[in-house]
Design a protein around this motif. Structure first.
Motif, short mmCIF file in Angstrom:
data_model
loop_
_atom_site.label_atom_id
_atom_site.label_comp_id
_atom_site.label_asym_id
_atom_site.label_seq_id
_atom_site.Cartn_x
_atom_site.Cartn_y
_atom_site.Cartn_z
N LEU A 22 43.15 49.28 -28.23
CA LEU A 22 42.32 48.88 -27.09
C LEU A 22 43.08 49.07 -25.78
CD1 LEU A 22 40.69 45.59 -28.45
CD2 LEU A 22 39.63 47.84 -28.25
N PRO A 23 42.47 49.76 -24.82
CA PRO A 23 43.14 49.96 -23.52
C PRO A 23 42.95 48.75 -22.62
CG PRO A 23 41.02 51.07 -23.53
CD PRO A 23 41.19 50.47 -24.90
N HIS A 24 43.62 48.74 -21.48
CA HIS A 24 43.44 47.77 -20.40
C HIS A 24 43.94 46.36 -20.73
CE1 HIS A 24 40.98 50.82 -18.51
NE2 HIS A 24 40.13 50.80 -19.52
N LEU A 25 44.58 46.16 -21.87
CA LEU A 25 45.08 44.83 -22.22
C LEU A 25 46.60 44.81 -22.12
CD1 LEU A 25 43.00 43.88 -25.40
CD2 LEU A 25 42.66 43.10 -23.06
N SER A 26 47.13 43.68 -21.66
CA SER A 26 48.58 43.53 -21.64
C SER A 26 49.06 43.32 -23.07
CB SER A 26 48.96 42.33 -20.77
OG SER A 26 48.51 41.13 -21.39
N GLU A 27 50.34 43.44 -23.30
CA GLU A 27 50.89 43.22 -24.64
C GLU A 27 50.65 41.77 -25.08
OE1 GLU A 27 52.02 45.12 -27.11
OE2 GLU A 27 51.33 46.75 -25.82
#
Length: 156
Positions: A22-27
């Motif tokens: 999933l893109p756009h998420l922080s670790e």
């Protein structure tokens, strides 16, 4: 009506891979979502139901980023449902993820409702019909609009 399509079960490894993609998420947010998915596949702690928990990702996401995430969660994690929890700022919101079975029925109706928020909950119109009596015409409209016939009123 046809039966609802059966969603094939998603294995834990496939679900983890989907979360990692999933893109756009922080670790940190990705890790919280991964833990949420892992808990959804195992037994909940004593006294808790795994279907009652929500995960709210409080990242600053644009509308476009949230839309991408909603679509990917729907496609890759079919046992989860996501929506946007509004904030006080326009066009801002947090991403909420929960189990599909735990979604209240009222929320399901709200998601499918396309009626503009600023308008009254009714619509006046003139119906021109040919070779239909009024009740038959309203029945056709009710089926097309997927609204019960009892919700329609007529005058004259």
């Amino acid at each position: 009506s046809p039966p609802a399509p059966v969603v094939p079960p998603v294995g834990l490894d496939d679900a983890k891979d989907a979360v990692d993609s999933l893109p756009h998420l922080s670790e940190a947010d990705r890790g919280r979502l991964r833990a949420f998915v892992e808990n959804s596949h195992g037994e909940p702690p004593p006294g808790f139901s795994r279907l009652t928990a929500d995960l709210v990702i409080e990242a600053e996401l644009t509308k476009e980023a949230r839309t991408v995430l909603h679509k990917l969660i729907k496609e890759r994690l079919p046992f989860l449902v996501s929506d946007t929890v509004p904030q006080n700022r326009p066009l801002a919101g947090h991403l909420r993820v929960r189990h599909k079975e735990a979604q209240p029925k009222a929320d399901r109706r709200e998601q499918t409702s396309k009626w503009p928020a600023g308008l009254p909950p009714y619509c006046h119109f003139v119906l021109l019909k040919a070779n239909y009596d009024s009740l038959s015409a309203l029945g056709v409209l009710a089926r097309a609009a997927r609204v019960p016939r009892s919700e329609h009123r007529r005058v004259g």
